[in-house]
Scaffold this motif. Structure first.
Motif, PDB file in Angstrom:
ATOM      1  N   LYS A 189       0.840  -1.205   0.000  1.00 48.58           N
ATOM      2  CA  LYS A 189       0.000   0.000   0.000  1.00 48.58           C
ATOM      3  C   LYS A 189       0.873   1.253   0.000  1.00 48.58           C
ATOM      4  CE  LYS A 189      -4.054   1.892   2.355  1.00 48.58           C
ATOM      5  NZ  LYS A 189      -4.977   1.725   3.514  1.00 48.58           N
ATOM      6  N   GLN A 190       2.105   1.150   0.546  1.00 48.43           N
ATOM      7  CA  GLN A 190       3.025   2.296   0.560  1.00 48.43           C
ATOM      8  C   GLN A 190       3.420   2.708  -0.855  1.00 48.43           C
ATOM      9  OE1 GLN A 190       3.410   3.431   3.739  1.00 48.43           O
ATOM     10  NE2 GLN A 190       2.095   1.644   4.151  1.00 48.43           N
ATOM     11  N   ALA A 191       3.320   1.757  -1.788  1.00 45.47           N
ATOM     12  CA  ALA A 191       3.642   2.051  -3.192  1.00 45.47           C
ATOM     13  C   ALA A 191       2.384   2.282  -4.017  1.00 45.47           C
ATOM     14  CB  ALA A 191       4.458   0.903  -3.790  1.00 45.47           C
ATOM     15  N   GLY A 192       1.253   2.377  -3.362  1.00 46.80           N
ATOM     16  CA  GLY A 192       0.003   2.629  -4.070  1.00 46.80           C
ATOM     17  C   GLY A 192      -0.587   1.404  -4.723  1.00 46.80           C
ATOM     18  N   ILE A 193      -0.165   0.214  -4.286  1.00 45.48           N
ATOM     19  CA  ILE A 193      -0.677  -1.034  -4.867  1.00 45.48           C
ATOM     20  C   ILE A 193      -1.588  -1.720  -3.863  1.00 45.48           C
ATOM     21  CG2 ILE A 193      -0.050  -3.322  -5.733  1.00 45.48           C
ATOM     22  CD1 ILE A 193       2.577  -2.107  -6.690  1.00 45.48           C
ATOM     23  N   SER A 194      -2.783  -2.096  -4.314  1.00 42.58           N
ATOM     24  CA  SER A 194      -3.754  -2.761  -3.449  1.00 42.58           C
ATOM     25  C   SER A 194      -3.718  -4.262  -3.698  1.00 42.58           C
ATOM     26  CB  SER A 194      -5.158  -2.209  -3.715  1.00 42.58           C
ATOM     27  OG  SER A 194      -6.121  -2.865  -2.913  1.00 42.58           O
ATOM     28  N   LEU A 195      -3.241  -4.999  -2.714  1.00 46.84           N
ATOM     29  CA  LEU A 195      -3.174  -6.453  -2.825  1.00 46.84           C
ATOM     30  C   LEU A 195      -4.418  -7.096  -2.218  1.00 46.84           C
ATOM     31  CD1 LEU A 195       0.500  -7.411  -1.824  1.00 46.84           C
ATOM     32  CD2 LEU A 195      -0.470  -7.185  -4.122  1.00 46.84           C
ATOM     33  N   PRO A 196      -4.755  -8.318  -2.661  1.00 50.95           N
ATOM     34  CA  PRO A 196      -5.828  -9.069  -1.982  1.00 50.95           C
ATOM     35  C   PRO A 196      -5.410  -9.349  -0.529  1.00 50.95           C
ATOM     36  CG  PRO A 196      -5.285 -10.055  -4.112  1.00 50.95           C
ATOM     37  CD  PRO A 196      -4.221  -9.053  -3.829  1.00 50.95           C
ATOM     38  N   ARG A 197      -6.367  -9.780   0.289  1.00 50.30           N
ATOM     39  CA  ARG A 197      -6.097  -9.920   1.715  1.00 50.30           C
ATOM     40  C   ARG A 197      -5.403 -11.238   2.066  1.00 50.30           C
ATOM     41  NH1 ARG A 197      -4.661 -10.907   5.924  1.00 50.30           N
ATOM     42  NH2 ARG A 197      -5.430 -10.310   7.997  1.00 50.30           N
ATOM     43  N   VAL A 198      -5.681 -12.328   1.370  1.00 48.39           N
ATOM     44  CA  VAL A 198      -5.202 -13.641   1.819  1.00 48.39           C
ATOM     45  C   VAL A 198      -4.068 -14.160   0.937  1.00 48.39           C
ATOM     46  CG1 VAL A 198      -7.395 -14.246   2.886  1.00 48.39           C
ATOM     47  CG2 VAL A 198      -6.981 -14.838   0.489  1.00 48.39           C
ATOM     48  N   SER A 199      -3.303 -15.102   1.508  1.00 48.55           N
ATOM     49  CA  SER A 199      -2.125 -15.653   0.825  1.00 48.55           C
ATOM     50  C   SER A 199      -2.474 -16.302  -0.501  1.00 48.55           C
ATOM     51  CB  SER A 199      -1.452 -16.684   1.727  1.00 48.55           C
ATOM     52  OG  SER A 199      -1.072 -16.112   2.948  1.00 48.55           O
ATOM     53  N   GLN A 200      -3.564 -17.066  -0.566  1.00 48.55           N
ATOM     54  CA  GLN A 200      -3.935 -17.767  -1.791  1.00 48.55           C
ATOM     55  C   GLN A 200      -4.090 -16.792  -2.953  1.00 48.55           C
ATOM     56  OE1 GLN A 200      -5.339 -18.149   1.128  1.00 48.55           O
ATOM     57  NE2 GLN A 200      -5.199 -20.321   1.692  1.00 48.55           N
ATOM     58  N   ASP A 201      -4.722 -15.656  -2.723  1.00 42.77           N
ATOM     59  CA  ASP A 201      -4.934 -14.668  -3.778  1.00 42.77           C
ATOM     60  C   ASP A 201      -3.652 -13.902  -4.087  1.00 42.77           C
ATOM     61  OD1 ASP A 201      -8.240 -13.858  -2.493  1.00 42.77           O
ATOM     62  OD2 ASP A 201      -7.594 -15.395  -3.935  1.00 42.77           O
ATOM     63  N   GLN A 202      -2.851 -13.613  -3.085  1.00 42.22           N
ATOM     64  CA  GLN A 202      -1.609 -12.869  -3.327  1.00 42.22           C
ATOM     65  C   GLN A 202      -0.604 -13.699  -4.143  1.00 42.22           C
ATOM     66  OE1 GLN A 202      -0.075 -11.499   0.439  1.00 42.22           O
ATOM     67  NE2 GLN A 202      -1.800 -10.090   0.800  1.00 42.22           N
ATOM     68  N   SER A 203      -0.694 -15.019  -4.045  1.00 44.64           N
ATOM     69  CA  SER A 203       0.251 -15.871  -4.777  1.00 44.64           C
ATOM     70  C   SER A 203      -0.009 -15.907  -6.277  1.00 44.64           C
ATOM     71  CB  SER A 203       0.207 -17.302  -4.223  1.00 44.64           C
ATOM     72  OG  SER A 203      -1.063 -17.912  -4.511  1.00 44.64           O
ATOM     73  N   THR A 204      -1.099 -15.293  -6.707  1.00 40.35           N
ATOM     74  CA  THR A 204      -1.449 -15.337  -8.136  1.00 40.35           C
ATOM     75  C   THR A 204      -1.502 -13.954  -8.775  1.00 40.35           C
ATOM     76  OG1 THR A 204      -3.823 -15.315  -7.627  1.00 40.35           O
ATOM     77  CG2 THR A 204      -2.755 -17.467  -7.839  1.00 40.35           C
ATOM     78  N   VAL A 205      -1.227 -12.907  -8.020  1.00 40.59           N
ATOM     79  CA  VAL A 205      -1.254 -11.563  -8.621  1.00 40.59           C
ATOM     80  C   VAL A 205       0.057 -11.333  -9.388  1.00 40.59           C
ATOM     81  CG1 VAL A 205      -2.777 -10.634  -6.838  1.00 40.59           C
ATOM     82  CG2 VAL A 205      -0.287 -10.492  -6.540  1.00 40.59           C
ATOM     83  N   GLY A 206       0.034 -10.386 -10.317  1.00 39.13           N
ATOM     84  CA  GLY A 206       1.255 -10.043 -11.042  1.00 39.13           C
ATOM     85  C   GLY A 206       1.728 -11.145 -11.985  1.00 39.13           C
ATOM     86  N   THR A 207       3.036 -11.187 -12.148  1.00 33.65           N
ATOM     87  CA  THR A 207       3.654 -12.110 -13.104  1.00 33.65           C
ATOM     88  C   THR A 207       4.502 -13.141 -12.372  1.00 33.65           C
ATOM     89  OG1 THR A 207       3.791 -10.313 -14.715  1.00 33.65           O
ATOM     90  CG2 THR A 207       5.158 -12.262 -15.114  1.00 33.65           C
ATOM     91  N   PRO A 208       4.312 -14.429 -12.646  1.00 34.33           N
ATOM     92  CA  PRO A 208       5.166 -15.433 -12.008  1.00 34.33           C
ATOM     93  C   PRO A 208       6.635 -15.258 -12.448  1.00 34.33           C
ATOM     94  CG  PRO A 208       3.200 -16.437 -12.925  1.00 34.33           C
ATOM     95  CD  PRO A 208       3.244 -15.039 -13.456  1.00 34.33           C
ATOM     96  N   VAL A 209       7.563 -15.406 -11.487  1.00 38.22           N
ATOM     97  CA  VAL A 209       8.999 -15.283 -11.777  1.00 38.22           C
ATOM     98  C   VAL A 209       9.739 -16.460 -11.171  1.00 38.22           C
ATOM     99  CG1 VAL A 209       8.980 -12.767 -11.937  1.00 38.22           C
ATOM    100  CG2 VAL A 209       9.368 -13.851  -9.732  1.00 38.22           C
ATOM    101  N   SER A 210      10.923 -16.744 -11.743  1.00 37.20           N
ATOM    102  CA  SER A 210      11.748 -17.836 -11.248  1.00 37.20           C
ATOM    103  C   SER A 210      12.457 -17.430  -9.957  1.00 37.20           C
ATOM    104  CB  SER A 210      12.802 -18.217 -12.309  1.00 37.20           C
ATOM    105  OG  SER A 210      13.767 -19.117 -11.768  1.00 37.20           O
ATOM    106  N   LEU A 211      12.645 -18.404  -9.104  1.00 37.22           N
ATOM    107  CA  LEU A 211      13.365 -18.135  -7.856  1.00 37.22           C
ATOM    108  C   LEU A 211      14.827 -17.779  -8.127  1.00 37.22           C
ATOM    109  CD1 LEU A 211      11.927 -20.946  -5.541  1.00 37.22           C
ATOM    110  CD2 LEU A 211      11.314 -18.508  -5.579  1.00 37.22           C
ATOM    111  N   ASN A 212      15.322 -18.056  -9.326  1.00 40.67           N
ATOM    112  CA  ASN A 212      16.700 -17.711  -9.693  1.00 40.67           C
ATOM    113  C   ASN A 212      16.810 -16.303 -10.278  1.00 40.67           C
ATOM    114  OD1 ASN A 212      17.692 -20.292  -8.969  1.00 40.67           O
ATOM    115  ND2 ASN A 212      17.051 -21.116 -10.985  1.00 40.67           N
ATOM    116  N   ASN A 213      15.654 -15.638 -10.440  1.00 42.42           N
ATOM    117  CA  ASN A 213      15.657 -14.299 -11.047  1.00 42.42           C
ATOM    118  C   ASN A 213      14.852 -13.323 -10.177  1.00 42.42           C
ATOM    119  OD1 ASN A 213      16.289 -12.385 -13.022  1.00 42.42           O
ATOM    120  ND2 ASN A 213      14.387 -12.804 -14.162  1.00 42.42           N
ATOM    121  N   LEU A 214      15.017 -13.461  -8.911  1.00 46.76           N
ATOM    122  CA  LEU A 214      14.256 -12.621  -7.980  1.00 46.76           C
ATOM    123  C   LEU A 214      14.772 -11.189  -7.968  1.00 46.76           C
ATOM    124  CD1 LEU A 214      13.917 -15.041  -4.920  1.00 46.76           C
ATOM    125  CD2 LEU A 214      12.140 -14.431  -6.586  1.00 46.76           C
ATOM    126  N   GLN A 215      13.848 -10.248  -7.750  1.00 52.70           N
ATOM    127  CA  GLN A 215      14.188  -8.838  -7.556  1.00 52.70           C
ATOM    128  C   GLN A 215      13.582  -8.356  -6.241  1.00 52.70           C
ATOM    129  OE1 GLN A 215      12.904  -6.485 -10.859  1.00 52.70           O
ATOM    130  NE2 GLN A 215      14.257  -7.495 -12.366  1.00 52.70           N
TER     131      GLN A 215
END
Length: 268
Positions: A189-215
């Motif tokens: 929210k500090q960056a102006g982004i509204s995420l869903p409340r629960v883990s299940q929904d947060q795990s599917t927002v945005g774009t999936p990325v590899s654990l070897n290419n984390l930012q």
């Protein structure tokens, strides 16, 4: 017969002064006797009348006494009623005084509690600000990856690190206790982004990325994406993450090796 001859007078001879006084005295005595007799007779008649009227006066007196007794009884009843009213008024006044004292005490207690709550909130806000400033000053200048940290990611990471040390409480959403998904929701929210409340929904927002290419700023999840996700955390760079782990650890910063995640998504 000669005209000068003595002729007996027919007039009665004059009474002497003594005789006249005696007669007068006798008459006066008779009159006084008659008056005395009349007075005696009148007195007797009066006594007879008094005796005859005595029962009447006694009945009237009894009625007066009864009336006086009734008036006295009524007055006593009035006094008793007034006394009861005075006692009730005194009791009510005493109770009102006691109630007022209790109300004042409650108001003082409430005021003290409110003052203490405000002081605690101010202290918590001050501590949070200090931690935010400290986290911002100690944040790494660059992640281990080749990508630089964006300003949005820096704000998200700074907020998450500022909560390190807070408690983990399932379902809590700050300001001093969190669960894993509420911490990420507040951080983004500090960056102006509204995420869903629960883990299940947060795990599917945005774009999936590899654990070897984390930012820095990527969302890490444990379990399978979607309904199978049971935990989330924030990647902060240098192979570390910040998350609300469990009630025993609270909010911590740990290396990925401490608890390797399953996958990641990117929303920044």
């Amino acid at each position: 017969m000669s005209h000068t001859a003595h002729i007996r007078s027919r007039r009665k001879p004059r009474r002497s002064a003594t005789t006249s006084l005696a007669v007068r005295a006798g008459v006066a005595g008779g009159v006084i006797s008659m008056a005395a007799a009349g007075a005696s007779t009148s007195a007797s008649a009066g006594e007879t009348t008094q005796i005859l009227q005595l029962p009447i006066l006694t009945t009237e007196l009894a009625a007066q006494v009864a009336q006086s007794a009734e008036a006295t009884q009524q007055a006593a009843a009035n006094y008793q009623l007034q006394a009861e009213r005075d006692a009730a008024a005194a009791k009510a006044a005493k109770q009102a005084t006691a109630d007022l004292a209790v109300a004042k005490k409650k108001a003082e207690t409430k005021k003290k509690a409110e003052t203490a709550r405000k002081a605690a909130a101010d202290q918590a806000a001050s501590r949070s600000a200090e931690r935010t400033a400290l986290a911002a000053s100690t944040a790494p200048s660059a992640p281990t990856s080749s990508s630089t940290v964006t300003s949005s990611a820096a704000a998200v990471i700074a907020f998450a690190r500022a909560q390190i040390g807070d408690a983990y409480v399932l379902g809590a959403a700050g300001p001093n206790s969190w669960d894993c998904s509420s911490l990420l929701q507040a951080a983004f929210k500090q960056a102006g982004i509204s995420l869903p409340r629960v883990s299940q929904d947060q795990s599917t927002v945005g774009t999936p990325v590899s654990l070897n290419n984390l930012q820095p700023g990527d969302i890490l999840y444990w379990g399978s994406a979607g309904s199978g996700a049971y935990h989330v955390a924030l990647y902060v760079g240098d192979g570390k993450f910040v998350g609300a782990e469990n009630p025993s650890t609270g909010i911590v910063e740990k290396p990925l090796s401490w608890s390797p995640p399953t996958g990641a998504v990117r929303v920044l």
